[in-house]
Structure formats: structure tokens, C-alpha cells
Design a protein around this motif. Structure first.
Motif, PDB file in Angstrom:
ATOM      1  N   ALA A 177      -6.593  -1.843  -0.348  1.00 52.59           N
ATOM      2  CA  ALA A 177      -6.571  -0.559   0.357  1.00 52.59           C
ATOM      3  C   ALA A 177      -7.084  -0.744   1.778  1.00 52.59           C
ATOM      4  O   ALA A 177      -7.984  -1.545   2.027  1.00 52.59           O
ATOM      5  N   VAL A 178      -6.469   0.008   2.686  1.00 53.81           N
ATOM      6  CA  VAL A 178      -6.849   0.011   4.102  1.00 53.81           C
ATOM      7  C   VAL A 178      -7.332   1.418   4.451  1.00 53.81           C
ATOM      8  O   VAL A 178      -6.697   2.399   4.077  1.00 53.81           O
ATOM      9  N   PHE A 179      -8.445   1.492   5.187  1.00 52.22           N
ATOM     10  CA  PHE A 179      -8.998   2.792   5.570  1.00 52.22           C
ATOM     11  C   PHE A 179      -9.015   2.863   7.088  1.00 52.22           C
ATOM     12  O   PHE A 179      -9.525   1.966   7.756  1.00 52.22           O
ATOM     13  N   GLN A 180      -8.448   3.938   7.634  1.00 47.46           N
ATOM     14  CA  GLN A 180      -8.223   3.997   9.080  1.00 47.46           C
ATOM     15  C   GLN A 180      -8.185   5.456   9.543  1.00 47.46           C
ATOM     16  O   GLN A 180      -7.626   6.312   8.855  1.00 47.46           O
ATOM     17  N   PRO A 181      -8.755   5.754  10.746  1.00 49.97           N
ATOM     18  CA  PRO A 181      -8.604   7.126  11.253  1.00 49.97           C
ATOM     19  C   PRO A 181      -7.132   7.416  11.533  1.00 49.97           C
ATOM     20  O   PRO A 181      -6.365   6.500  11.816  1.00 49.97           O
ATOM     21  N   PRO A 236      -9.347  11.581   8.656  1.00 45.22           N
ATOM     22  CA  PRO A 236      -9.394  10.213   8.110  1.00 45.22           C
ATOM     23  C   PRO A 236      -8.142   9.903   7.305  1.00 45.22           C
ATOM     24  O   PRO A 236      -7.330  10.788   7.028  1.00 45.22           O
ATOM     25  N   SER A 237      -7.979   8.638   6.917  1.00 42.63           N
ATOM     26  CA  SER A 237      -6.856   8.301   6.048  1.00 42.63           C
ATOM     27  C   SER A 237      -7.142   7.026   5.263  1.00 42.63           C
ATOM     28  O   SER A 237      -8.035   6.251   5.613  1.00 42.63           O
ATOM     29  N   ALA A 238      -6.344   6.845   4.210  1.00 40.42           N
ATOM     30  CA  ALA A 238      -6.404   5.604   3.428  1.00 40.42           C
ATOM     31  C   ALA A 238      -4.986   5.239   3.043  1.00 40.42           C
ATOM     32  O   ALA A 238      -4.153   6.117   2.815  1.00 40.42           O
ATOM     33  N   ASP A 239      -4.699   3.943   3.010  1.00 40.35           N
ATOM     34  CA  ASP A 239      -3.419   3.451   2.490  1.00 40.35           C
ATOM     35  C   ASP A 239      -3.752   2.596   1.292  1.00 40.35           C
ATOM     36  O   ASP A 239      -4.404   1.553   1.427  1.00 40.35           O
ATOM     37  N   ILE A 240      -3.319   3.048   0.116  1.00 39.14           N
ATOM     38  CA  ILE A 240      -3.820   2.473  -1.134  1.00 39.14           C
ATOM     39  C   ILE A 240      -2.682   1.897  -1.973  1.00 39.14           C
ATOM     40  O   ILE A 240      -1.616   2.506  -2.100  1.00 39.14           O
ATOM     41  N   GLU A 249       4.244   8.379   0.824  1.00 41.18           N
ATOM     42  CA  GLU A 249       4.713   7.051   0.412  1.00 41.18           C
ATOM     43  C   GLU A 249       4.792   6.200   1.685  1.00 41.18           C
ATOM     44  O   GLU A 249       5.299   6.652   2.711  1.00 41.18           O
ATOM     45  N   SER A 250       4.276   4.981   1.639  1.00 41.37           N
ATOM     46  CA  SER A 250       4.075   4.250   2.893  1.00 41.37           C
ATOM     47  C   SER A 250       4.772   2.902   2.981  1.00 41.37           C
ATOM     48  O   SER A 250       4.517   2.146   3.926  1.00 41.37           O
ATOM     49  N   THR A 251       5.653   2.569   2.035  1.00 44.05           N
ATOM     50  CA  THR A 251       6.296   1.251   2.108  1.00 44.05           C
ATOM     51  C   THR A 251       7.819   1.321   2.115  1.00 44.05           C
ATOM     52  O   THR A 251       8.478   0.292   2.264  1.00 44.05           O
ATOM     53  N   LEU A 309       0.868  -1.193   0.000  1.00 43.98           N
ATOM     54  CA  LEU A 309       0.000   0.000   0.000  1.00 43.98           C
ATOM     55  C   LEU A 309       0.899   1.236   0.000  1.00 43.98           C
ATOM     56  O   LEU A 309       1.169   1.832   1.027  1.00 43.98           O
ATOM     57  N   TYR A 310       1.380   1.593  -1.183  1.00 42.78           N
ATOM     58  CA  TYR A 310       2.418   2.617  -1.261  1.00 42.78           C
ATOM     59  C   TYR A 310       1.901   4.043  -1.090  1.00 42.78           C
ATOM     60  O   TYR A 310       2.668   4.938  -0.774  1.00 42.78           O
ATOM     61  N   ALA A 311       0.607   4.265  -1.324  1.00 34.33           N
ATOM     62  CA  ALA A 311       0.094   5.644  -1.281  1.00 34.33           C
ATOM     63  C   ALA A 311      -0.748   5.866  -0.019  1.00 34.33           C
ATOM     64  O   ALA A 311      -1.874   5.388   0.082  1.00 34.33           O
ATOM     65  N   GLY A 312      -0.184   6.576   0.933  1.00 33.91           N
ATOM     66  CA  GLY A 312      -0.926   6.949   2.139  1.00 33.91           C
ATOM     67  C   GLY A 312      -1.644   8.262   1.876  1.00 33.91           C
ATOM     68  O   GLY A 312      -1.008   9.288   1.656  1.00 33.91           O
ATOM     69  N   VAL A 313      -2.957   8.217   1.883  1.00 36.30           N
ATOM     70  CA  VAL A 313      -3.749   9.394   1.494  1.00 36.30           C
ATOM     71  C   VAL A 313      -4.319  10.050   2.750  1.00 36.30           C
ATOM     72  O   VAL A 313      -5.056   9.421   3.513  1.00 36.30           O
ATOM     73  N   ARG A 314      -3.925  11.302   2.991  1.00 36.21           N
ATOM     74  CA  ARG A 314      -4.382  12.032   4.182  1.00 36.21           C
ATOM     75  C   ARG A 314      -5.051  13.335   3.736  1.00 36.21           C
ATOM     76  O   ARG A 314      -4.377  14.340   3.535  1.00 36.21           O
ATOM     77  N   PRO A 315      -6.372  13.349   3.605  1.00 31.76           N
ATOM     78  CA  PRO A 315      -7.038  14.597   3.199  1.00 31.76           C
ATOM     79  C   PRO A 315      -7.001  15.614   4.347  1.00 31.76           C
ATOM     80  O   PRO A 315      -7.199  15.243   5.504  1.00 31.76           O
TER      81      PRO A 315
END
Ligand code: ATP
Length: 376
Positions: free
Chosen positions: A279-283, A270-274, A137-139, A105-111
Motif C-alpha cells: 500500500a502507498v499513502f499519499q496526499p 489524504p489518500s491510500a492506494d491499496i 479502481e487504480s490499475t 494497488l487496485y483500490a484507491g481510497v479517498r476519504p
């Protein structure tokens, strides 16, 4: 993965501390929001993992949980970790990091955006326009060899930072595509800013040069770059100027907490790791053991993460109802936050976890809300 019948398997990790308290109402909201749409259904599967599970069984992320999460269409992960439960080497139990590595899950998305009523600490009137996404980047980066750091003879310590071409290309393509998608939704040009330290480190020069190469494939998206130290200042001085910020793992770890601070509370971040397939979705917040069991945790970051999951599933499988459902959840949270009586204690209000979640449930467009959850 992916189903012809549009029944989506969601792997659910309830987590530690406040995790189960915020997971339960989030699933109720997901069920209620999705029941109003034809064309898809959700099937939740609860899986064990976390610090409590490690304490009880010696395993933080059992192989069976990992395998079932891999087989699911999306993973909803609540807050995980307990300060007094650690591995023998003293590091914290973080199965979320293992999930990121195992599923690539290389893309950590933090809006980062300002919801009405949220207590943004910036007094500038333009703060209400803040709406950007940090892609971490998350890996790899400084986390690539996180278990291999060395302290030698008690005299010096080393850690290794790794940047690869293949992951960086995917990370930048993801970021430019996200900018394109947001540009279409918002009716204005998209922009991606590469955040690095290319003036000092060869690894970041490499990172930046790959960014510039990939930018050529997205001529409709504006691209620029900034050094991370300057960016830390600009995120306070002019965060309304940014659209997508893309950065290395460690820099992203730090800047995403700054982003949560700008939003007014970790409780609404919120956040997502995609990755390409998972994909993982986690606060963004942790398990808040100081308030666990009291029924006062803010469930909105978890609910917003669940909304992001619906939107991602919709794009991934080409199901517009899922995208609409995800947007409906975000809109409902926005309406709740706009009402001062809809705030939890971390935001200066009085609502408990269940009451706040009920307000969101009532504010869902499909539940006949007039957009004003006063009744709660
Ligand atoms: P981690 O390192 O696992 O991210 P942390 O040590 O940064 O965790 P958190 O568990 O996120 O800490 O908690 C930090 C502070 O924010 C605590 O005071 C906690 O009570 C508060 N907090 C975190 N999440 C929430 C929430 N959802 N609602 C209300 N307060 C929260």
C-alpha cells in the motif's frame, strides 16, 4: 513483508516541490505518536524518485527504489511532479502511477469528510455530516493502456478502457469489507454504491454485473448503484447520504477532486492506494510548485495519509496499537482544525507548515494535550 518483531519498514519518497517540506514534520509526528506505544516500531528508509530525480538522472523511479519499496511494509509518498519536467512524449512524471501498476494497488481510497473549521463550500447544515469514502479502481479502466493511445493521421484518436473480472471482484470485495469495518466502528449499517455508466457502455454493464454478484456475499451491507453523471450532481446536492462509492479509474480520478473540493482544500485530503500485499499513502494534492520553498504549504493531507498508513498496517498485521496510533493522529488533526488559529493559509489562516505540524504534535493524545492546541 510482515515481521515477527513488529518492526515495520516504511519506504519514504520525499517527492518534489512542497514534498520534502511536508514530509519532514510528518515523520516527526509519526515518530512521536508511535513512541508512546509498546509493541511496534517504525524504521524509515528514504528512496529517490520523482520529477527532480528524472531531471537529474534520467530515471523517475529507479529500479533499486522500486525493489526496496516492494520489500517495505508500507510506502509513504509525498507530493510528486513538476510542471516543467516531462517525459519526451510530453506526459508528466508520475512514479506514483507506476507504483500503483507495479504493486497492483487496485483500490484507491479517498476519504471525504468534513473536519471542523475546514471551509466546506456547501452551505447546507447537513454538510457537517459528510463522511464517505471514494474507492477508485487504480490499475485499469481508462488508464489500463495509458501509454498506447493513438492519434491516427491527425484525424481521430483512440484510447482503450479495460475492466477485468479478477480486479473488479477484488475491488468490490475490498469496498464491501471496508463498509463492514466502518459499520462496526460507527454502529450503523454499511452501504456501497457502484458508480458507473452501465446504461451506455458494455464495459460498465460488465462492471455493474460483477458488483451485483459480489454484493450477494455481503448481505449485511446495503448495495446500490448510480450513473456517474448523476453522482457528480449528488455529491454536491446530498453527499451526506453516501458511505462507500466504488468506481472505475477515470471516473474516480475526477470524482476524488470533487471530494477534495467538498472538504474545503486539497491541503486536507489524504489518500491510500491499496493492494493485497502492498500500500502507498499519499496526499491527494500535487507538489504545488507555486508555493514550494516558502514554508506555507499545508502539511495536514500528508499527516492524515500517514495516519491512514498506521491504521492499514494495524489491520494488515493485527496490531491494535497501530490502529489506535492512526486514530490518534486523525484526532489530533481534527483538534487542530477546530481551532481557527490552527489553520494554514489555504484554509484562511496564518500558520506556516512547521507551526501547523507542531500544533498537531502537541495535540497528539499521548503528548498530554487537553484537546485545545491554543498554545500554538
Ligand atoms: P497534480 O496534477 O500533480 O495533482 P495540480 O496541478 O492539480 O497537481 P497542485 O500541485 O495540487 O496542482 O496545486 C493546485 C493548487 O493547490 C495550487 O495553487 C497549490 O498551491 C495549492 N495546493 C496544493 N497543495 C497544497 C498544500 N498542501 N497546501 C497549500 N496549498 C496547496
Amino acid at each position: 513483508m510482515g515481521t515477527l518483531s513488529n518492526s515495520f519498514k516504511i519506504a519514504v519518497f520525499e517527492g518534489d516541490g512542497i514534498g520534502p517540506e511536508i514530509t519532514k514534520p510528518t515523520l516527526e509526528i509519526l515518530k512521536s505518536a508511535s513512541s508512546n506505544y509498546e509493541g511496534f516500531s517504525l524504521d524509515f528508509e528514504f528512496l529517490p524518485a520523482g520529477a527532480g530525480h528524472y531531471r537529474d538522472t534520467g530515471s523517475a523511479l529507479p529500479k533499486e527504489s522500486m525493489d526496496r519499496a516492494r520489500a517495505a511494509d508500507a510506502i509513504l509518498l509525498s507530493a510528486i511532479g513538476l510542471p516543467d519536467v516531462r517525459y519526451k512524449d510530453g506526459t508528466e512524471i508520475r512514479p506514483q502511477v507506476d507504483l500503483r501498476f507495479n504493486l497492483d494497488l487496485y483500490a484507491g481510497v479517498r476519504p471525504v469528510k468534513i473536519y471542523p473549521g475546514a471551509k466546506c463550500p456547501l452551505s447546507d447544515p447537513r454538510a457537517k455530516d459528510i463522511d464517505f469514502v471514494l474507492v477508485r479502481e487504480s490499475t485499469e479502466g481508462l488508464f489500463a493502456h495509458m501509454h498506447d493511445g493513438k492519434v491516427v493521421d491527425d484525424q481521430y484518436a483512440t484510447e482503450t478502457l479495460k475492466i477485468t473480472r479478477s480486479t473488479s471482484e477484488k475491488l468490490f470485495d475490498f469496498s464491501f469489507s471496508l463498509a463492514r469495518q466502518r459499520a462496526a466502528e460507527k454502529g450503523r449499517p454499511g452501504k456501497v454504491t457502484c458508480v458507473d455508466k452501465a446504461n451506455i457502455f458494455r464495459s460498465f454493464w460488465f462492471f455493474r454485473s460483477i458488483f451485483e454478484e459480489r454484493a450477494k456475499s455481503f448481505p449485511d451491507v446495503i448495495s446500490d448503484a448510480a450513473y456517474v453523471d448523476a453522482m457528480a450532481m449528488w455529491m454536491v446536492q446530498k453527499p451526506w447520504d453516501f458511505d462507500i462509492l466504488v468506481t472505475e479509474n477515470m471516473f474516480g480520478d475526477i470524482l476524488s477532486d470533487l471530494g477534495a473540493g467538498i472538504m474545503g482544500s486539497l491541503g486536507i485530503a489524504p489518500s491510500a492506494d491499496i493492494g493485497d500485499d502492498h500500500a502507498v499513502f499519499q496526499p491527494c494534492h500535487g507538489s504545488a510548485p507555486d508555493i514550494a520553498g516558502q514554508g506555507v504549504a499545508n502539511p495536514l493531507a500528508m499527516i492524515l495519509s500517514a495516519g491512514m498508513m498506521m491504521t492499514w498496517l494495524g489491520h494488515q498485521h493485527g496490531v491494535p496499537q497501530l490502529i489506535e496510533c492512526g486514530q490518534g493522529i486523525d484526532d489530533a488533526v481534527t483538534r487542530v482544525l477546530a481551532n481557527e488559529r490552527g489553520l494554514t493559509r489555504d484554509l484562511g489562516g496564518q500558520l506556516g507548515t512547521e507551526e501547523c505540524a507542531l500544533a498537531v504534535l502537541e495535540a497528539l493524545p499521548s503528548n498530554g494535550s487537553d484537546g485545545n492546541p491554543e498554545a500554538s
